[in-house]
Write a protein that holds these residues in place. Structure first.
Motif, PDB file in Angstrom:
ATOM      1  N   VAL A  59       0.844  -1.200   0.000  1.00 46.64           N
ATOM      2  CA  VAL A  59       0.000   0.000   0.000  1.00 46.64           C
ATOM      3  C   VAL A  59       0.881   1.252   0.000  1.00 46.64           C
ATOM      4  CG1 VAL A  59      -1.710   1.326   1.302  1.00 46.64           C
ATOM      5  CG2 VAL A  59      -2.020  -1.137   0.990  1.00 46.64           C
ATOM      6  N   SER A  60       1.960   1.246   0.774  1.00 45.89           N
ATOM      7  CA  SER A  60       2.875   2.389   0.784  1.00 45.89           C
ATOM      8  C   SER A  60       3.547   2.575  -0.574  1.00 45.89           C
ATOM      9  CB  SER A  60       3.941   2.216   1.868  1.00 45.89           C
ATOM     10  OG  SER A  60       3.359   2.290   3.132  1.00 45.89           O
ATOM     11  N   ILE A  61       3.979   1.484  -1.184  1.00 46.27           N
ATOM     12  CA  ILE A  61       4.586   1.560  -2.518  1.00 46.27           C
ATOM     13  C   ILE A  61       3.571   2.089  -3.520  1.00 46.27           C
ATOM     14  CG2 ILE A  61       5.523   0.212  -4.445  1.00 46.27           C
ATOM     15  CD1 ILE A  61       6.786  -1.653  -2.304  1.00 46.27           C
ATOM     16  N   GLY A  62       2.337   1.592  -3.444  1.00 44.52           N
ATOM     17  CA  GLY A  62       1.291   2.056  -4.358  1.00 44.52           C
ATOM     18  C   GLY A  62       0.988   3.536  -4.203  1.00 44.52           C
ATOM     19  N   THR A  63       0.918   3.988  -2.968  1.00 42.15           N
ATOM     20  CA  THR A  63       0.665   5.409  -2.703  1.00 42.15           C
ATOM     21  C   THR A  63       1.810   6.261  -3.231  1.00 42.15           C
ATOM     22  OG1 THR A  63      -0.628   4.837  -0.747  1.00 42.15           O
ATOM     23  CG2 THR A  63       0.177   7.105  -0.890  1.00 42.15           C
ATOM     24  N   LEU A  64       3.035   5.821  -2.982  1.00 41.53           N
ATOM     25  CA  LEU A  64       4.200   6.543  -3.479  1.00 41.53           C
ATOM     26  C   LEU A  64       4.238   6.526  -5.007  1.00 41.53           C
ATOM     27  CD1 LEU A  64       6.874   8.034  -3.105  1.00 41.53           C
ATOM     28  CD2 LEU A  64       7.970   5.788  -2.809  1.00 41.53           C
ATOM     29  N   ALA A  65       3.944   5.379  -5.618  1.00 41.60           N
ATOM     30  CA  ALA A  65       3.949   5.280  -7.086  1.00 41.60           C
ATOM     31  C   ALA A  65       2.937   6.243  -7.704  1.00 41.60           C
ATOM     32  CB  ALA A  65       3.651   3.843  -7.523  1.00 41.60           C
ATOM     33  N   TRP A  66       1.769   6.350  -7.096  1.00 39.90           N
ATOM     34  CA  TRP A  66       0.736   7.252  -7.598  1.00 39.90           C
ATOM     35  C   TRP A  66       1.199   8.705  -7.491  1.00 39.90           C
ATOM     36  CZ3 TRP A  66      -2.858   7.420 -10.877  1.00 39.90           C
ATOM     37  CH2 TRP A  66      -3.878   8.382 -10.831  1.00 39.90           C
ATOM     38  N   THR A  67       1.835   9.045  -6.381  1.00 39.23           N
ATOM     39  CA  THR A  67       2.361  10.401  -6.188  1.00 39.23           C
ATOM     40  C   THR A  67       3.450  10.707  -7.208  1.00 39.23           C
ATOM     41  OG1 THR A  67       1.830  10.310  -3.839  1.00 39.23           O
ATOM     42  CG2 THR A  67       3.450  11.957  -4.524  1.00 39.23           C
ATOM     43  N   VAL A  68       4.380   9.786  -7.374  1.00 41.01           N
ATOM     44  CA  VAL A  68       5.479   9.966  -8.330  1.00 41.01           C
ATOM     45  C   VAL A  68       4.936  10.091  -9.751  1.00 41.01           C
ATOM     46  CG1 VAL A  68       7.445   8.782  -9.412  1.00 41.01           C
ATOM     47  CG2 VAL A  68       7.258   8.882  -6.921  1.00 41.01           C
ATOM     48  N   TYR A  69       4.021   9.219 -10.106  1.00 41.00           N
ATOM     49  CA  TYR A  69       3.422   9.247 -11.446  1.00 41.00           C
ATOM     50  C   TYR A  69       2.774  10.605 -11.724  1.00 41.00           C
ATOM     51  CZ  TYR A  69       0.000   8.345 -15.123  1.00 41.00           C
ATOM     52  OH  TYR A  69      -0.773   8.429 -16.260  1.00 41.00           O
ATOM     53  N   ASN A  70       1.973  11.075 -10.789  1.00 41.84           N
ATOM     54  CA  ASN A  70       1.291  12.361 -10.984  1.00 41.84           C
ATOM     55  C   ASN A  70       2.272  13.524 -11.036  1.00 41.84           C
ATOM     56  OD1 ASN A  70      -1.550  11.872 -11.280  1.00 41.84           O
ATOM     57  ND2 ASN A  70      -1.467  11.061  -9.219  1.00 41.84           N
ATOM     58  N   GLU A  82       9.333   2.478 -16.624  1.00 40.44           N
ATOM     59  CA  GLU A  82      10.674   2.309 -16.081  1.00 40.44           C
ATOM     60  C   GLU A  82      11.100   3.541 -15.272  1.00 40.44           C
ATOM     61  OE1 GLU A  82      10.189   2.224 -19.575  1.00 40.44           O
ATOM     62  OE2 GLU A  82       9.744   0.089 -19.532  1.00 40.44           O
ATOM     63  N   VAL A  83      10.701   4.705 -15.750  1.00 37.69           N
ATOM     64  CA  VAL A  83      11.053   5.947 -15.052  1.00 37.69           C
ATOM     65  C   VAL A  83      10.338   6.001 -13.704  1.00 37.69           C
ATOM     66  CG1 VAL A  83      10.907   8.473 -15.151  1.00 37.69           C
ATOM     67  CG2 VAL A  83      11.552   7.159 -17.195  1.00 37.69           C
ATOM     68  N   THR A  84       9.071   5.660 -13.701  1.00 34.38           N
ATOM     69  CA  THR A  84       8.308   5.662 -12.453  1.00 34.38           C
ATOM     70  C   THR A  84       8.880   4.635 -11.479  1.00 34.38           C
ATOM     71  OG1 THR A  84       6.334   6.362 -13.670  1.00 34.38           O
ATOM     72  CG2 THR A  84       5.993   5.487 -11.462  1.00 34.38           C
ATOM     73  N   VAL A  85       9.174   3.433 -11.973  1.00 32.33           N
ATOM     74  CA  VAL A  85       9.755   2.392 -11.115  1.00 32.33           C
ATOM     75  C   VAL A  85      11.057   2.885 -10.496  1.00 32.33           C
ATOM     76  CG1 VAL A  85      10.884   0.125 -11.136  1.00 32.33           C
ATOM     77  CG2 VAL A  85       8.674   0.408 -12.245  1.00 32.33           C
ATOM     78  N   VAL A 115       3.996  -1.005  -9.097  1.00 34.45           N
ATOM     79  CA  VAL A 115       3.973   0.154  -9.996  1.00 34.45           C
ATOM     80  C   VAL A 115       3.218  -0.192 -11.277  1.00 34.45           C
ATOM     81  CG1 VAL A 115       5.389   1.715 -11.400  1.00 34.45           C
ATOM     82  CG2 VAL A 115       6.045   1.232  -9.045  1.00 34.45           C
ATOM     83  N   ASP A 116       3.457  -1.375 -11.833  1.00 37.78           N
ATOM     84  CA  ASP A 116       2.727  -1.795 -13.037  1.00 37.78           C
ATOM     85  C   ASP A 116       1.219  -1.732 -12.817  1.00 37.78           C
ATOM     86  OD1 ASP A 116       4.877  -2.283 -14.706  1.00 37.78           O
ATOM     87  OD2 ASP A 116       4.844  -4.463 -14.442  1.00 37.78           O
ATOM     88  N   GLU A 117       0.778  -2.264 -11.703  1.00 37.76           N
ATOM     89  CA  GLU A 117      -0.669  -2.307 -11.441  1.00 37.76           C
ATOM     90  C   GLU A 117      -1.241  -0.919 -11.164  1.00 37.76           C
ATOM     91  OE1 GLU A 117      -2.589  -4.709 -12.137  1.00 37.76           O
ATOM     92  OE2 GLU A 117      -1.089  -6.288 -12.383  1.00 37.76           O
ATOM     93  N   ILE A 118      -0.485  -0.062 -10.508  1.00 41.79           N
ATOM     94  CA  ILE A 118      -0.949   1.316 -10.289  1.00 41.79           C
ATOM     95  C   ILE A 118      -1.097   2.030 -11.633  1.00 41.79           C
ATOM     96  CG2 ILE A 118      -0.281   3.589  -9.346  1.00 41.79           C
ATOM     97  CD1 ILE A 118      -1.250   1.586  -7.197  1.00 41.79           C
ATOM     98  N   LEU A 119      -0.101   1.883 -12.497  1.00 45.25           N
ATOM     99  CA  LEU A 119      -0.147   2.559 -13.800  1.00 45.25           C
ATOM    100  C   LEU A 119      -1.236   1.973 -14.694  1.00 45.25           C
ATOM    101  CD1 LEU A 119       3.640   3.175 -14.507  1.00 45.25           C
ATOM    102  CD2 LEU A 119       1.961   4.670 -13.394  1.00 45.25           C
ATOM    103  N   ASP A 120      -1.459   0.665 -14.599  1.00 48.43           N
ATOM    104  CA  ASP A 120      -2.567   0.061 -15.355  1.00 48.43           C
ATOM    105  C   ASP A 120      -3.907   0.607 -14.871  1.00 48.43           C
ATOM    106  OD1 ASP A 120      -0.805  -1.436 -16.869  1.00 48.43           O
ATOM    107  OD2 ASP A 120      -1.209  -3.329 -15.820  1.00 48.43           O
ATOM    108  N   ALA A 121      -4.064   0.739 -13.557  1.00 46.52           N
ATOM    109  CA  ALA A 121      -5.306   1.300 -13.008  1.00 46.52           C
ATOM    110  C   ALA A 121      -5.478   2.748 -13.445  1.00 46.52           C
ATOM    111  CB  ALA A 121      -5.309   1.190 -11.481  1.00 46.52           C
ATOM    112  N   ALA A 122      -4.386   3.503 -13.469  1.00 49.27           N
ATOM    113  CA  ALA A 122      -4.456   4.901 -13.919  1.00 49.27           C
ATOM    114  C   ALA A 122      -4.844   4.970 -15.387  1.00 49.27           C
ATOM    115  CB  ALA A 122      -3.117   5.597 -13.693  1.00 49.27           C
TER     116      ALA A 122
END
Length: 132
Positions: A59-70, A82-85, A115-122
């Motif tokens: 959950v922490s990784i997912g939250t961070l990935a979403w923040t980084v992506y945005n 790859e950049v987000t990862v 990160v893959d799953e967060i970006l797929d959901a986005a």
């Protein structure tokens, strides 16, 4: 609190748990649900919680990935995976936010899958006709 049916973090971490569970973490989907519940009850949902729990870590990784992506997306077009990862890995290592017992290969696999799953959901959320 975000709608769990459209929140990319919740959708992504649940999908990551399902992907990771069959191989070595059969209880992971339940751990993630517990961590999501705790995240909703926390005063600061962006802070790292009990990272000895793999569910809380995801959950922490997912939250961070979403923040980084945005953040990256606000500067230019949607960033490559790859950049987000790489940004997520760097931040977690810099903040010493990973359990020491987690080996580098397993750590990287968990980060990449999440990160893959967060970006797929986005990406699904941004498809025409999807609720925003």
């Amino acid at each position: 609190m975000a709608d769990p049916t459209t929140d990319p973090v919740e959708l992504g971490v649940r999908a990551a748990a399902r992907r990771l569970a069959p191989q070595t973490y059969p209880g992971l989907p339940d751990d993630v649900e517990a961590a999501l519940y705790a995240r909703g009850a926390a005063a600061r949902p962006d802070q790292y919680t009990d990272l000895n729990s793999l569910g809380a870590l995801i959950v922490s990784i997912g939250t961070l990935a979403w923040t980084v992506y945005n953040d990256l997306k606000s500067r230019a077009a949607a960033p490559r995976r790859e950049v987000t990862v790489r940004h997520v890995q760097d931040r977690l290592v810099r903040d010493d936010a990973l359990p020491p017992a987690l080996g580098p290969a397993e750590r990287d696999r968990i980060i990449v899958v999440t990160v893959d799953e967060i970006l797929d959901a986005a990406a699904r959320q941004e498809e025409p006709g999807q609720p925003q």
